[in-house]
Design an enzyme around this catalytic site. Sequence first.
Site, short mmCIF file in Angstrom:
data_model
loop_
_atom_site.label_atom_id
_atom_site.label_comp_id
_atom_site.label_asym_id
_atom_site.label_seq_id
_atom_site.Cartn_x
_atom_site.Cartn_y
_atom_site.Cartn_z
N ASP A 187 1.05 -1.34 -0.16
CA ASP A 187 0.14 0.05 1.03
C ASP A 187 0.82 1.04 0.09
O ASP A 187 1.86 1.60 1.23
CB ASP A 187 -0.79 0.50 1.64
CG ASP A 187 -1.82 -1.51 0.97
OD1 ASP A 187 -2.76 -1.19 0.61
OD2 ASP A 187 -1.70 -2.25 2.09
N ASP A 196 -9.49 -6.53 -0.10
CA ASP A 196 -8.38 -5.93 0.64
C ASP A 196 -9.49 -5.80 1.68
O ASP A 196 -9.86 -4.63 1.19
CB ASP A 196 -7.77 -5.32 -0.56
CG ASP A 196 -6.89 -4.56 0.14
OD1 ASP A 196 -6.62 -5.17 1.54
OD2 ASP A 196 -6.19 -3.61 -0.31
C1 DX5 Z 1 -6.64 -0.67 3.78
C2 DX5 Z 1 -4.95 -1.61 2.77
C3 DX5 Z 1 -4.72 -2.95 3.30
C4 DX5 Z 1 -4.68 -3.12 4.43
C5 DX5 Z 1 -4.77 -4.44 4.71
O1 DX5 Z 1 -6.34 0.56 3.44
O2 DX5 Z 1 -5.81 -1.16 1.81
O3 DX5 Z 1 -4.18 -3.05 2.45
O4 DX5 Z 1 -3.33 -3.63 4.23
O5 DX5 Z 1 -4.84 -5.15 6.18
P1 DX5 Z 1 -6.35 -5.92 6.77
O6 DX5 Z 1 -5.55 -7.32 6.17
O7 DX5 Z 1 -5.04 -6.15 7.74
O8 DX5 Z 1 -6.58 -5.50 6.74
ZN ZN Z 2 -4.31 -2.29 0.42
#
Ligand code: DX5
Ligand code: ZN
Length: 212
Positions: A34, A174
């Site tokens: 990200d 995601d």
């Molecule tokens: C949130 C990000 C995700 C995040 C997901 O804005 O785009 O990629 O890292 O993390 P988890 O799996 O902990 O929700």
């Molecule tokens: Zn993400």
Amino acid sequence: MTIIAPSLLAADTFKLEQQINEVESAGISRLHLDIMDGHYVPNINFGDKFVKEVRAHTKAELDIHLLTETPEKYVDQMIDAGGDIINFHPETTRQPVALINHIHARGKKVGIALDPGLSYRTYLPLLDFVDQVLVMTVSPGFGGQKFIPEMLHKIHDINTMKNTNMSGFDIEVDGGIDDVTGAQCTEVGATALVSGSFIFKDDIKKAINSLK
Ligand code: DX5
Ligand code: ZN
């Protein structure tokens, strides 16, 4: 086979090499990174230097998620740093098709990322051009949030439309993905699962196996 993409936002920076080795030995071939600019989302994390360093340590496909305004400012630097798939949020650019064409011209895959509040129908014309639709299942910006169950309808509808048109794009989800929500998403058509805190919070191998 469902693709599992650990999100490095949740990894331990001081054990990164070890954790990347660990996910790879558990059979992972895609990592999710990200990129946040403090404008599109209130958070700031890592940039192209980090992507380059990860690239040097793994052969896995790097799935770059631009959580930024004006993504066209970052696309080339992310490709130069080693990104393989570039996902952007289409409402952040005035010319999404030109940006998709540019990424393809550089030989990389493209994903469009959809905020939970946006319908895929708004961006229907883009779906003919992309390799992936990234369905956000939390509001973007932070790891460790709770999965939004209403997104299952959206995944289902995108998958129905994909099958009707015989399109080949991946449907990646995601946010808040664990063994339970991941299974719910694949049941309605998700082909790739991004997961951060669930994978990195404790036993990495065990978490990946339970996602599989
Ligand atoms: C949130 C990000 C995700 C995040 C997901 O804005 O785009 O990629 O890292 O993390 P988890 O799996 O902990 O929700
Ligand atoms: Zn993400």
